[in-house]
Write an enzyme that holds these catalytic residues in place. Sequence first.
Site, short mmCIF file in Angstrom:
data_model
loop_
_atom_site.label_atom_id
_atom_site.label_comp_id
_atom_site.label_asym_id
_atom_site.label_seq_id
_atom_site.Cartn_x
_atom_site.Cartn_y
_atom_site.Cartn_z
N ARG A 67 0.85 -1.21 0.00
CA ARG A 67 0.00 0.00 0.00
C ARG A 67 0.88 1.25 0.00
O ARG A 67 0.60 2.22 -0.68
CB ARG A 67 -0.91 0.05 1.23
CG ARG A 67 -1.80 -1.14 1.51
CD ARG A 67 -3.07 -1.12 0.70
NE ARG A 67 -2.84 -1.45 -0.68
CZ ARG A 67 -2.57 -2.69 -1.13
NH1 ARG A 67 -2.51 -3.72 -0.33
NH2 ARG A 67 -2.35 -2.90 -2.41
N ASP A 104 -3.69 7.36 3.69
CA ASP A 104 -2.84 7.91 2.62
C ASP A 104 -2.40 9.33 3.01
O ASP A 104 -2.84 9.87 4.03
CB ASP A 104 -3.58 7.87 1.27
CG ASP A 104 -4.80 8.78 1.22
OD1 ASP A 104 -4.67 9.99 1.53
OD2 ASP A 104 -5.91 8.31 0.86
N HIS A 119 -6.96 7.17 11.97
CA HIS A 119 -6.67 5.74 11.80
C HIS A 119 -5.20 5.48 11.44
O HIS A 119 -4.87 4.42 10.93
CB HIS A 119 -7.58 5.13 10.72
CG HIS A 119 -9.01 5.02 11.16
ND1 HIS A 119 -10.05 4.71 10.30
CD2 HIS A 119 -9.59 5.18 12.38
CE1 HIS A 119 -11.19 4.70 10.97
NE2 HIS A 119 -10.94 4.99 12.24
N GLY A 186 -17.15 10.99 1.49
CA GLY A 186 -16.58 9.73 1.01
C GLY A 186 -16.42 8.65 2.06
O GLY A 186 -15.45 7.90 2.03
N ALA A 230 -16.72 12.62 -5.70
CA ALA A 230 -16.10 13.62 -4.82
C ALA A 230 -15.49 14.77 -5.62
O ALA A 230 -15.61 15.93 -5.22
CB ALA A 230 -15.02 12.95 -3.95
N1 APR Z 1 -16.70 10.00 -4.60
C1 APR Z 1 -17.38 10.04 -3.42
N2 APR Z 1 -17.64 8.96 -2.68
C2 APR Z 1 -17.20 7.77 -3.14
C3 APR Z 1 -16.48 7.64 -4.35
C4 APR Z 1 -16.24 8.83 -5.10
N3 APR Z 1 -15.57 8.82 -6.26
N4 APR Z 1 -16.18 6.33 -4.53
C5 APR Z 1 -16.69 5.67 -3.49
N5 APR Z 1 -17.32 6.53 -2.64
C6 APR Z 1 -18.00 6.25 -1.39
C7 APR Z 1 -18.68 4.88 -1.33
O1 APR Z 1 -19.99 4.99 -1.86
C8 APR Z 1 -18.68 4.57 0.15
O2 APR Z 1 -19.86 5.04 0.78
O3 APR Z 1 -17.03 6.21 -0.36
C9 APR Z 1 -17.47 5.36 0.69
C10 APR Z 1 -16.30 4.50 1.08
O4 APR Z 1 -16.67 3.71 2.16
P1 APR Z 1 -15.71 2.63 2.82
O5 APR Z 1 -15.08 1.81 1.76
O6 APR Z 1 -16.47 1.93 3.88
O7 APR Z 1 -14.53 3.53 3.46
P2 APR Z 1 -14.51 4.33 4.83
O8 APR Z 1 -15.87 4.80 5.19
O9 APR Z 1 -13.43 5.33 4.72
O10 APR Z 1 -14.07 3.19 5.84
C11 APR Z 1 -13.89 3.55 7.19
O11 APR Z 1 -13.12 1.36 7.73
O12 APR Z 1 -11.90 -0.51 7.17
C12 APR Z 1 -11.92 0.64 7.93
O13 APR Z 1 -10.13 1.78 8.90
C13 APR Z 1 -10.77 1.57 7.67
O14 APR Z 1 -10.73 3.98 7.62
C14 APR Z 1 -11.45 2.84 7.19
C15 APR Z 1 -12.80 2.73 7.83
#
Ligand code: APR
Length: 246
Positions: A67, A104, A119, A186, A230
Amino acid sequence: MKIDLNIETNKALKVVVLTGAGISAESGLKTFRDNNGLWENHRVEEVATPEAFSADPDLVYRFYNTRRQQLLSGDVKPNAAHAALAQLEDMLGDNFLLVTQNVDNLHERAGNKNILHMHGELTSVKCVSSGVAFHTDSDIDMHSRCTCCTPANRLRPDIVWFGEIPYHMTEIENRLAEADVFVSIGTSGNVYPAAGFVQFAKRCGAYCVELNLEPSNGSHEFDAAFHGRATDIVTKFVSAISRSSS
Ligand code: APR
């Protein structure tokens, strides 16, 4: 899409933004839950728990090394949504705080400075004994050692795994309590405590806005929600908030 914000103020707005994996998706980084529940082909329990690190440290080291290499490869760059948040910080200064669940460094590379990584960070590793963190752009493994202890101890990725306590929680709660506007970008709203920030901020009087590709789990908690990519909606949101606060 037109973003109208129902915010009128003649004082400097205090804004807290929470970001998740969705803001980095258009930079080429995979989100956590958009890929059949797999993160880069691994179940989270295999790579993102203290138990996984005890059971198979080599796999966990390799996973985060990959990563980190990907992040620093030059193929992954901040996108327009990251740039818009840097612009928002330029405008609001210390009244702006960016809380990110992302590990990141794209917010920093876009120019944000007031950032809390709740995190952890891919470019940080920490001593398994003292918890002291060290910046790194390089791989680590079982043989990597800290410089804070004698004898030196093993290092681990500086990532908050499931079952561990997120960083900076007191400062985040203090800033949410004072915020005029809370913006969630996001994030799917699956992981606490970040998923609960909207209820807390709202109870403390903030106007709460969701910007996400689709409605998140807690979408109904927000005062306003805008759905789309986004790079599109964050840019429009920053223009709208600039107009409201000027
Ligand atoms: N623009 C906006 N939103 C987007 C885009 C985009 N281009 N692509 C995806 N998404 C949205 C998805 O619809 C989803 O609701 O971003 C969200 C990502 O969700 P997750 O994958 O669950 O990520 P996140 O919420 O950051 O996860 C939280 O979970 O696994 C742990 O520690 C890890 O920090 C992470 C935490």
